[in-house]
Design an enzyme around this catalytic site. Structure first.
Site, PDB file in Angstrom:
ATOM      1  CB  SER A 147      -0.901   0.017   1.237  1.00 34.23           C
ATOM      2  OG  SER A 147      -1.558   1.267   1.383  1.00 34.23           O
ATOM      3  CE1 TYR A 160      -4.776  -1.651   5.194  1.00 33.61           C
ATOM      4  CE2 TYR A 160      -3.556   0.238   4.359  1.00 33.61           C
ATOM      5  CZ  TYR A 160      -4.273  -0.919   4.130  1.00 33.61           C
ATOM      6  OH  TYR A 160      -4.492  -1.342   2.840  1.00 33.61           O
TER       7      TYR A 160
END
Length: 266
Positions: A147, A160
């Site tokens: 990501s 995250y």
């Protein structure tokens, strides 16, 4: 186009969204598939994929497996499943994960353990187990869905982004280590993907796609597999906008981030 009846590609988190798109693209390339998810909808995904490739000259096998990859035993269990069923894994796509933006201490202990297992332990161990077989054969492909948040050390993204940062660094090191053995390892770092995961209106989503800020899962999968099969170490999708944004965020001093928090802006 693959035709070996024992050669498979694994895609985790493939019941919908990005994982499903990767699985469908690999099926169209002729790979037998083992698609994995923690929900029974994976069996519906199997039937959809079979329908989408019904015109292939060589039939392929599509197997759906319900398995909770958030457990530390799951990587070994998945590996043993493939061995027991005579599946030679040529492609591994580590996609399973969960997204959120939330203060670290506001998460439950259970969720914190889950996201760390899904984004770090399980994909790393799957790379370790299947990677050894690929190295021994002198051929294989590993794609880890990371990501752009791996470079965003900011509030609400600590867990995250932090777990994705581990996966990004791990993937780069593995790419360097395995390249000489004929194994391609690629980090695909998406920005915003139109999976219905974000709480934004259809109008904003449409504008974002027109500007190239948001991409469809199909576009992501197509570009990600292009990078994988061409031996790239990394690709960011969409490219320019998110690379510029990540660079800008890296320049923001911690004091300014604290001010943004005090003002309640993020």
């Amino acid at each position: 186009m693959r035709n070996n009846s024992s050669t498979f590609a694994i895609v985790t988190g493939a019941s919908s969204g990005i994982g499903y798109a990767f699985a469908e693209q690999l099926a169209k390339r002729g790979y037998n598939l083992l698609i994995v998810s923690n929900v029974p909808q994976i069996h519906e995904a199997v039937e959809k994929i079979k329908s989408s490739i019904s015109n292939l000259q060589s039939p392929i096998e599509v197997v759906g497996l319900v398995m909770d990859l958030g457990q530390q035993s799951s990587a070994r269990e998945l590996y043993e499943y493939t061995r027991a069923h005579g599946m030679e894994i040529e492609v591994l796509v580590n996609n399973a994960g969960v997204y959120h933006d939330k203060d670290i201490l506001d998460d439950s202990e259970g969720f914190t353990s889950l996201i760390m297992n899904l984004h770090m332990y399980t994909p790393a161990m799957l790379c370790y187990l299947f990677g050894q077989d690929m190295r021994a054969r002198g051929k294989g492909y590993i794609l880890n869905v990371c990501s752009v948040t791996a470079k965003m050390a900011a509030q609400r993204l600590g867990t995250y982004g932090g777990t994705k940062a581990f996966l990004a660094h791990f993937t780069r090191a593995l790419h360097i280590e395995l390249r000489k053995y004929g194994v391609s390892v690629t980090n695909v770092s998406p920005g915003a993907v139109d999976t219905g995961l974000y709480s934004i209106s259809p109008t904003i989503t449409k504008i974002g796609k027109c500007l190239g800020i948001i991409v469809s899962p199909q576009t992501l999968a197509r570009r990600g597999l292009f990078a994988l099969f061409h031996g790239w170490a990394k690709t960011t999708i969409p490219t320019v906008f998110w690379q510029v944004l990540c660079f800008i965020i890296l320049l923001i001093p911690t004091g300014l981030l604290r001010l943004i928090r005090r003002l309640g802006l993020f």
